[in-house]
Design a protein around this motif. Structure first.
Motif, PDB file in Angstrom:
ATOM      1  N   GLN A  41       0.829  -1.212   0.000  1.00  0.00           N
ATOM      2  CA  GLN A  41       0.000   0.000   0.000  1.00  0.00           C
ATOM      3  C   GLN A  41       0.860   1.258   0.000  1.00  0.00           C
ATOM      4  O   GLN A  41       0.417   2.319  -0.416  1.00  0.00           O
ATOM      5  CB  GLN A  41      -0.924   0.021   1.215  1.00  0.00           C
ATOM      6  N   GLY A  43       3.565   1.518  -1.698  1.00  0.00           N
ATOM      7  CA  GLY A  43       4.288   1.621  -2.967  1.00  0.00           C
ATOM      8  C   GLY A  43       5.480   0.707  -3.112  1.00  0.00           C
ATOM      9  O   GLY A  43       6.191   0.773  -4.101  1.00  0.00           O
ATOM     10  N   SER A  44       5.717  -0.184  -2.122  1.00  0.00           N
ATOM     11  CA  SER A  44       6.840  -1.113  -2.209  1.00  0.00           C
ATOM     12  C   SER A  44       6.290  -2.476  -2.645  1.00  0.00           C
ATOM     13  O   SER A  44       5.210  -2.850  -2.232  1.00  0.00           O
ATOM     14  CB  SER A  44       7.500  -1.215  -0.832  1.00  0.00           C
ATOM     15  N   PRO A  45       7.031  -3.228  -3.479  1.00  0.00           N
ATOM     16  CA  PRO A  45       6.481  -4.516  -3.934  1.00  0.00           C
ATOM     17  C   PRO A  45       6.406  -5.561  -2.827  1.00  0.00           C
ATOM     18  O   PRO A  45       5.667  -6.533  -2.952  1.00  0.00           O
ATOM     19  CB  PRO A  45       7.452  -4.952  -5.028  1.00  0.00           C
TER      20      PRO A  45
END
Lengths: 135, 300
Positions: A41, A43-45
């Motif tokens: 959430q 923005g990190s995978p």
């Protein structure tokens, strides 16, 4: 111990367990270091290693090589590409400068995405315990 | 100056972030052992009666943990509140510089003071746009300075807004198939027909597969069809799609086939020969696609 000397590389498998265990052992409860859903959430995978764990691994890399009598004076690191689960980080080091029994070592930790950490460690190795060269 | 927030943040440079914080626990062997286990560090200097703490644990002794920080100064909270309010809600550490003046030993009780050393101008990074904040912490045991810790974080607004799924891919429209997509936009499924030999073709092509004739007109599909074949997509997941889902090859009543989705049944209930009927589905403001709904009399 001489300038230009290269330390043997240390390969560290980046497991989910290492990331979480390192975060908790360093008392870092930021969700991005243990909760994959919340990391996404933001923005990190996936979750990623915290800087305190990276710092600890860099310290270990140096004392593993120079032995238990080595005294860490300074550790200065900068983070780049994150360490995500499933990756492997390879730490390499080069002695940049030697002043008496104190060495400055340039350390790089590379993972599949690029350079995770670059830094400099200053370490004192009492002269009667100096290794004759490499491991 | 357009970086108004940056100017407001600058004011906090030099102000205290923590005043006489106290370590939650004295330096102790169990926390040292947990750290060494996590790091895979077997250095004997960290065990036994004369054990010291790994120097790189310096910051760990100052961490608030789940209980949060005590002794945080108002300046720290105000600055972070300004950043949060501006959308810079995410944080990532970028730099750590530590100097160790003497080893920490079990029983040492640390205290620390942190000052906001500098705040950068607004920076745009791969992660997002925000500000680098550098703090310096002096760690003491009693009056004695045992270590210093300079720490830099990026406090930023994530570049990708959270939880907004990417849009479905657009069809590639060119001069050979533009008429097909114009028909779809008007909710008509148009089949090409060769004006030389009357063979029908779908998808649209520049020439006839049967006779090679270049000229064509169209007939509108009745909308009736059956599932000729299908696959279920599990992997790899594409960002705009939510697997598993069925991709079907539909044979139209006119005899030509089209790849589409079957709607009105779960992916695992799609079967060969299932009768389906054309409908048009809007996926967003711009995208309409033909899909095929299982006819009610056979719906499961």
């Amino acid at each position: 111990m001489r300038a230009g000397e290269e330390l043997p590389p240390l390969e560290i498998p980046i497991t989910r367990t290492l990331i979480v265990a390192g975060a908790i052992a360093s008392r870092d409860y930021q969700d991005v270091h243990h909760d994959a859903e919340l990391a996404r959430q933001k923005g990190s995978p996936d979750i990623f290693m915290n800087i305190l764990t990276t710092n600890g691994l860099v310290g270990r890399y140096i004392t593993d090589h120079f032995g238990p009598a080595a005294v860490l004076r300074k550790v200065a690191i900068r983070l780049g590409a994150p360490n995500h689960p499933g990756d492997t980080m390879v730490l390499t080091g080069t002695i940049e400068e030697v002043d008496g029994d104190t060495a400055t070592v340039r350390v790089v930790g590379a993972n599949g995405l690029g350079s995770h950490v670059t830094g400099t460690v200053t370490v004192t190795v009492p002269s009667d315990t100096v290794l004759s060269g490499g491991a | 100056m357009d970086d108004e927030l940056g100017a407001r943040l600058k004011v906090y440079e030099g102000r205290a972030a923590t005043l006489t914080g106290t370590g939650r626990d004295p330096v102790n062997l169990p926390m040292i052992r947990h750290w060494c286990e996590a790091m895979g560090d077997t250095n004997p200097a960290y065990t036994g009666p004369g054990a010291i703490a790994p120097p790189t644990m310096l910051q760990a002794w100052t961490m608030g943990g789940l209980a949060g920080h005590e002794g945080r100064a108002a300046a720290h909270d105000e600055m972070f509140a300004l950043l949060d309010a501006a959308g810079c809600t995410s944080i990532v550490a970028t730099d750590c510089e530590q100097e160790y003046l003497r080893p920490l030993r079990p029983g040492d009780e640390v205290t620390f003071d942190t000052v906001i050393e500098s705040v950068s101008a607004r920076k745009t990074t791969k992660l997002g746009t925000g500000y680098f904040i550098t703090t310096r912490t002096d760690v003491r045991v009693g009056p004695e300075l045992v270590g210093t810790h300079r720490f830099r974080v990026l406090k930023y607004a994530p570049a990708r807004p959270a939880q907004q799924p990417p849009p479905r891919p657009r069809p590639v429209v060119n001069r050979d198939n533009a008429g097909f997509w114009e028909g779809v936009a008007r909710h008509r499924l148009l089949i090409q027909r060769c004006t030389a030999c009357a063979a029908l073709r779908l998808p649209w092509l520049p020439g006839c597969n049967a006779c090679g004739g270049p000229d064509w007109d169209t007939v509108e599909a009745s909308g009736e069809g059956t599932v000729y074949s299908y696959v279920v997509m599990h992997h790899p997941p594409f960002p705009a799609f939510d697997p598993p889902y069925a991709v079907a090859l539909i044979e139209l009543a006119e005899g030509v086939r089209i790849i589409s989705n079957v709607v009105g049944v779960p992916y695992d209930k799609v079967r060969i020969d299932m009768p389906v009927r054309l409908e048009f589905r809007s996926y967003d403001d711009e995208l309409v696609l033909p899909v095929f709904r299982v006819r009610e009399e056979v719906a499961v």
